[in-house]
Design a protein around this motif. Structure first.
Motif, mmCIF file in Angstrom:
data_model
loop_
_atom_site.group_PDB
_atom_site.id
_atom_site.type_symbol
_atom_site.label_atom_id
_atom_site.label_comp_id
_atom_site.label_asym_id
_atom_site.label_seq_id
_atom_site.Cartn_x
_atom_site.Cartn_y
_atom_site.Cartn_z
ATOM 1 N N UNK A 182 -14.035 7.433 -2.657
ATOM 2 C CA UNK A 182 -13.006 6.722 -1.893
ATOM 3 C C UNK A 182 -11.863 6.383 -2.847
ATOM 4 N N UNK A 183 -10.639 6.565 -2.387
ATOM 5 C CA UNK A 183 -9.491 6.283 -3.240
ATOM 6 C C UNK A 183 -8.296 5.874 -2.386
ATOM 7 N N UNK A 184 -7.294 5.314 -3.051
ATOM 8 C CA UNK A 184 -6.088 4.857 -2.388
ATOM 9 C C UNK A 184 -4.959 4.846 -3.413
ATOM 10 N N UNK A 185 -3.736 4.608 -2.921
ATOM 11 C CA UNK A 185 -2.575 4.452 -3.808
ATOM 12 C C UNK A 185 -1.920 3.113 -3.482
ATOM 13 N N UNK A 186 -1.680 2.321 -4.525
ATOM 14 C CA UNK A 186 -1.033 1.025 -4.399
ATOM 15 C C UNK A 186 0.297 1.041 -5.174
ATOM 16 N N UNK A 187 1.270 0.302 -4.675
ATOM 17 C CA UNK A 187 2.549 0.176 -5.380
ATOM 18 C C UNK A 187 2.397 -0.848 -6.496
ATOM 19 N N UNK B 182 0.824 -1.200 0.000
ATOM 20 C CA UNK B 182 0.000 0.000 0.000
ATOM 21 C C UNK B 182 0.861 1.254 0.000
ATOM 22 N N UNK B 183 0.502 2.213 -0.837
ATOM 23 C CA UNK B 183 1.161 3.513 -0.812
ATOM 24 C C UNK B 183 0.484 4.431 0.182
ATOM 25 N N UNK B 184 -0.831 4.573 0.062
ATOM 26 C CA UNK B 184 -1.654 5.331 1.008
ATOM 27 C C UNK B 184 -2.963 4.583 1.189
ATOM 28 N N UNK B 185 -3.420 4.489 2.436
ATOM 29 C CA UNK B 185 -4.631 3.750 2.755
ATOM 30 C C UNK B 185 -5.867 4.394 2.127
ATOM 31 N N UNK B 186 -6.931 3.614 2.017
ATOM 32 C CA UNK B 186 -8.182 4.119 1.466
ATOM 33 C C UNK B 186 -8.708 5.283 2.311
ATOM 34 N N UNK B 187 -9.202 6.319 1.619
ATOM 35 C CA UNK B 187 -9.750 7.475 2.310
ATOM 36 C C UNK B 187 -10.615 8.285 1.350
ATOM 37 N N UNK B 188 -11.379 9.186 1.891
ATOM 38 C CA UNK B 188 -11.970 10.266 1.108
ATOM 39 C C UNK B 188 -11.238 11.536 1.480
ATOM 40 N N UNK B 189 -11.335 12.542 0.642
ATOM 41 C CA UNK B 189 -10.804 13.849 1.002
ATOM 42 C C UNK B 189 -11.859 14.584 1.821
ATOM 43 N N UNK B 190 -11.425 15.321 2.816
ATOM 44 C CA UNK B 190 -12.383 15.964 3.708
ATOM 45 C C UNK B 190 -12.963 17.246 3.133
#
Length: 305
Positions: free
Chosen positions: A229-234, A167-175
């Motif tokens: 919802x979005x995230x970054x994966x390697x 995982x690059x950055x965990x799943x989240x929404x922007x606030x």
């Protein structure tokens, strides 16, 4: 320009013809790519800014740590247990002084400072353009983002061959309201969740910018817009850089305009200030839009719609 893309592509030069397409993208995806923004944000300035970004991450750690603030996520973020491959600088912008302070703390050169200032000003104009088109598409009159603060997160993903699949950055929404992302031109990894709950890749696409809608936009639109919802994966073993600009929200409480509230569309969310909402997300550790449900007036969660 023909672009093969998993998310909708919006031509900023083709309005009002693309207004309905823009609104559908906000409803169905909560994100889209834009093209023909270069009059405001030239490709040359984007390239210069990316060079500045790389140089900032090469600074000694003791200088990086000067990028601090008293609110979570505004300053430098070193790799952490939750996101071990990720580090970022934070630049909060409420006035020109904020930009100069950021540059001074990091010993930015005259050229770096000038580039950052031009980039910040150009993105501010894009925020006004895109949000104005959103308001027009919904029939909202008198809309303005005058006085709204915004923030930049300047990101580096320390991807390597050994971290592929991580995982690059965990799943989240922007606030906030909307995010404008200058993605890495060559290294992918960004994924967004579609309405079926499946993550789909948003691969690099030079000549475009990604726009995400956040929690504040979902509340302001009275639930019409999706907070994606979005995230970054390697996905590959190469360093990845991106520049995300977050338009936070008004200084007054966030609430749906009167034009979006009627007997068929009752008000869904109680008004809230953006600053209080950010603090709530941090204190409850609800980073994927769940905190927004705490302001629902109908007692339902987003998953009940």
């Amino acid at each position: 320009m023909l672009i093969n893309c998993t998310i909708p592509v919006i031509d900023l030069h083709d309005f009002p013809a693309q207004s309905s397409k823009l609104i559908r993208a906000c409803q169905d995806w909560g994100c889209f790519r834009v093209i023909n923004y270069q009059k405001t944000l030239p490709d040359s300035l984007m390239s210069e800014m990316k060079c500045v970004v790389r140089s900032l991450f090469e600074l000694p750690q003791e200088i990086k740590l000067r990028n601090v603030d008293n609110i979570v996520d505004r300053g430098y973020m070193a790799p952490s247990q939750n996101n071990p491959l990720y580090e970022a600088f934070g630049l909060f912008v409420s006035s020109p002084k904020d930009v100069h302070d950021f540059c001074s703390k990091l010993n930015a050169s005259h050229h770096q400072r000038a580039t950052i200032i031009k980039y910040v000003e150009a993105v501010r104009e894009l925020f006004a353009d895109i949000t104005g088109k959103l308001a027009d598409g919904l029939g909202i009159s008198g809309f303005t983002i005058q006085g709204w603060p915004y923030q930049f997160r300047i990101n580096k993903y320390n991807f390597a061959q050994a971290t592929v699949g991580s995982r690059g950055v965990q799943m989240h929404t922007d606030s906030g309201f909307i995010t404008i992302l200058q993605d890495d031109d060559g290294v992918g990894g960004l994924e967004v969740m579609d309405k079926s709950g499946i993550f789909v890749p948003v691969d690099p696409c030079p000549g475009t910018l990604v726009v995400n809608l956040g929690d504040a936009a979902a509340a302001w639109s009275n639930g019409r817009f999706c907070n994606v919802k979005h995230r970054v994966q390697c996905k590959e073993g190469n360093l990845r850089y991106s520049i995300a600009a977050f338009l936070w929200g008004p200084n007054e409480p966030v609430e749906a305009p009167a034009e979006l509230v009627d007997s068929a569309h009752p008000r869904l969310y109680a008004p809230f200030t953006f600053e209080d909402y950010r603090k709530l997300r941090v204190s409850t550790n609800q980073q994927a839009g769940e905190a927004l449900d705490l302001f629902r007036l109908d007692g339902c969660t987003n998953g009940d719609n």
